[in-house]
Design an enzyme around this catalytic site. Structure first.
Site, PDB file in Angstrom:
ATOM      1  N   HIS A 126     -12.496-116.042  62.404  1.00 10.73           N
ATOM      2  CA  HIS A 126     -12.205-116.792  63.636  1.00 10.73           C
ATOM      3  C   HIS A 126     -11.813-115.830  64.762  1.00 10.73           C
ATOM      4  O   HIS A 126     -12.178-116.031  65.914  1.00 10.73           O
ATOM      5  CB  HIS A 126     -11.081-117.805  63.392  1.00 10.73           C
ATOM      6  CG  HIS A 126     -11.453-118.867  62.394  1.00 10.73           C
ATOM      7  ND1 HIS A 126     -12.659-119.520  62.431  1.00 10.73           N
ATOM      8  CD2 HIS A 126     -10.789-119.390  61.328  1.00 10.73           C
ATOM      9  CE1 HIS A 126     -12.717-120.411  61.438  1.00 10.73           C
ATOM     10  NE2 HIS A 126     -11.604-120.333  60.752  1.00 10.73           N
TER      11      HIS A 126
ATOM     12  N   GLY B  15     -16.157-118.268  58.679  1.00  9.80           N
ATOM     13  CA  GLY B  15     -15.568-118.082  57.341  1.00  9.80           C
ATOM     14  C   GLY B  15     -16.464-117.230  56.464  1.00  9.80           C
ATOM     15  O   GLY B  15     -16.014-116.271  55.825  1.00  9.80           O
TER      16      GLY B  15
ATOM     17  N   ASP C  54     -20.908-121.745  64.093  1.00 12.32           N
ATOM     18  CA  ASP C  54     -20.659-121.839  62.652  1.00 12.32           C
ATOM     19  C   ASP C  54     -20.733-120.460  61.995  1.00 12.32           C
ATOM     20  O   ASP C  54     -21.393-119.560  62.510  1.00 12.32           O
ATOM     21  CB  ASP C  54     -21.711-122.781  62.041  1.00 12.32           C
ATOM     22  CG  ASP C  54     -21.279-123.302  60.683  1.00 12.32           C
ATOM     23  OD1 ASP C  54     -20.103-123.125  60.312  1.00 12.32           O
ATOM     24  OD2 ASP C  54     -22.131-123.885  59.993  1.00 12.32           O
TER      25      ASP C  54
ATOM     26  N   ASN D  33     -12.006-131.003  61.468  1.00  9.30           N
ATOM     27  CA  ASN D  33     -11.416-129.702  61.128  1.00  9.30           C
ATOM     28  C   ASN D  33      -9.954-129.794  60.675  1.00  9.30           C
ATOM     29  O   ASN D  33      -9.425-128.855  60.069  1.00  9.30           O
ATOM     30  CB  ASN D  33     -11.523-128.710  62.294  1.00  9.30           C
ATOM     31  CG  ASN D  33     -12.917-128.138  62.494  1.00  9.30           C
ATOM     32  OD1 ASN D  33     -13.305-127.774  63.596  1.00  9.30           O
ATOM     33  ND2 ASN D  33     -13.691-128.051  61.413  1.00  9.30           N
TER      34      ASN D  33
HETATM   35  C1  FPP Z   1     -16.935-122.538  62.191  1.00  8.07           C
HETATM   36  O1  FPP Z   1     -16.840-121.523  61.229  1.00  8.07           O
HETATM   37  C2  FPP Z   1     -16.006-122.333  63.275  1.00  8.07           C
HETATM   38  C3  FPP Z   1     -14.913-123.112  63.552  1.00  8.07           C
HETATM   39  C4  FPP Z   1     -14.535-124.264  62.738  1.00  8.07           C
HETATM   40  C5  FPP Z   1     -14.015-122.835  64.670  1.00  8.07           C
HETATM   41  C6  FPP Z   1     -14.608-122.218  65.896  1.00  8.07           C
HETATM   42  C7  FPP Z   1     -13.593-121.341  66.484  1.00  8.07           C
HETATM   43  C8  FPP Z   1     -13.798-120.128  67.041  1.00  8.07           C
HETATM   44  C9  FPP Z   1     -15.134-119.569  67.229  1.00  8.07           C
HETATM   45  C10 FPP Z   1     -12.680-119.244  67.465  1.00  8.07           C
HETATM   46  C11 FPP Z   1     -11.830-119.688  68.574  1.00  8.07           C
HETATM   47  C12 FPP Z   1     -12.480-120.409  69.674  1.00  8.07           C
HETATM   48  C13 FPP Z   1     -12.274-120.157  70.993  1.00  8.07           C
HETATM   49  C14 FPP Z   1     -12.880-121.044  72.015  1.00  8.07           C
HETATM   50  C15 FPP Z   1     -11.471-119.021  71.449  1.00  8.07           C
HETATM   51  P1  FPP Z   1     -16.465-121.918  59.738  1.00  8.07           P
HETATM   52  O2  FPP Z   1     -15.056-121.544  59.513  1.00  8.07           O
HETATM   53  O3  FPP Z   1     -16.802-123.350  59.471  1.00  8.07           O
HETATM   54  O4  FPP Z   1     -17.421-120.978  58.953  1.00  8.07           O
HETATM   55  P2  FPP Z   1     -18.015-121.214  57.486  1.00  8.07           P
HETATM   56  O5  FPP Z   1     -18.940-122.391  57.586  1.00  8.07           O
HETATM   57  O6  FPP Z   1     -18.724-119.945  57.204  1.00  8.07           O
HETATM   58  O7  FPP Z   1     -16.855-121.463  56.585  1.00  8.07           O
END
Ligand code: FPP
Length: 236
Positions: free
Chosen positions: A30, A16, A13, A61
């Site tokens: 990401h 963003g 997490d 998502n």
């Molecule tokens: C959460 O951060 C992350 C995700 C929803 C996606 C996870 C994806 C990756 C780490 C990149 C690609 C993955 C691989 C396996 C190559 P968020 O966007 O919810 O963060 P926030 O809570 O700060 O908005």
């Protein structure tokens, strides 16, 4: 030597927020998060974990803006293709859990190919949760049980924990020992609901793009201090 978990799962997490704090678009978070995936996977294999399960895309998502969703799937496809050499060098077998038939065809194809190429690797399994939800996994297992019952392959009275577990997405996975969540939230967010029964939980404030080798070592050390009793009185 402190105990090492066999199987660690991570809710990655904070991508963003990491980007927004730097005045960058969320997708840059990401992209940097994918670098953490690379570093943490390699380090986990070297440390001797049997399995690392990463929550890469949840069934929820899809609610994000279309542009971000598309970016995430393209990033995943690129990762699946570019990491093949690294996976072969480090003995990593790729697996995936989730409703894989619901993800974009171009990601399904790259996934199938990387799984086939790495199928013989034995050092560590990297399992990506893609279009995954813990409740949906249980629904899918219930559907399989119902189909087997209707077909006469299992009697309703014979359904027990082992029968349900055998119908989860990855029945042969080592038991989940540790769930890590980054970026400070203290939630399970519909991840691995069945498997979490006796897992240790560890949340860290670090956002996923900043979670690298040292941060993995820190949560492994924390795990080593936990006393696991599995509902009984016996120490581990
Ligand atoms: C959460 O951060 C992350 C995700 C929803 C996606 C996870 C994806 C990756 C780490 C990149 C690609 C993955 C691989 C396996 C190559 P968020 O966007 O919810 O963060 P926030 O809570 O700060 O908005």
């Amino acid at each position: 030597m402190p105990a090492l978990p066999r199987h660690v799962a991570i809710i990655m997490d904070g991508n963003g927020r990491w980007a927004e704090a730097r005045g960058l678009p969320r997708i840059k978070g990401h992209r940097s998060g994918a670098e953490s995936v690379r570093a943490v996977t390699r380090h986990a294999a070297r440390r001797g974990l049997e399995q690392l399960t990463l929550f890469a895309f949840s069934t929820e998502n899809w609610k994000r803006p279309a542009r971000e969703v598309t970016y995430l799937w393209r990033l995943l496809r690129r990762y699946l293709i570019e990491e093949r050499g690294e996976m072969m060098e480090n003995g990593i077998r790729l697996d995936a859990i989730g409703r894989i038939d619901g993800i974009p065809r171009y990601v399904q194809d790259a996934l199938a190919e990387t799984k086939a190429i790495t199928a013989g690797n034995r050092k560590m399994t990297l399992c990506l949760a893609l279009n995954y939800g813990g409740r949906v996994e249980l629904v899918d297992a219930a559907r399989r049980l119902a189909a087997d019952a209707v077909a006469g392959r299992i009697a309703p009275d014979a359904i027990d924990e082992a029968a349900l577990e055998a119908r989860l997405y990855q029945p042969a996975a080592p038991p989940l020992d540790l769930l890590v969540r980054t970026a400070g939230e203290q939630r399970v967010s519909n991840f691995l609901l069945w498997q979490l029964s006796y897992a240790e939980l560890c949340t860290v404030d670090t956002a996923w793009p900043d979670f690298r080798e040292d941060e993995l070592d820190a949560v492994l050390a924390e795990y080593g201090t936990r006393e696991r009793r599995f509902g009984g009185l016996v120490r581990k």
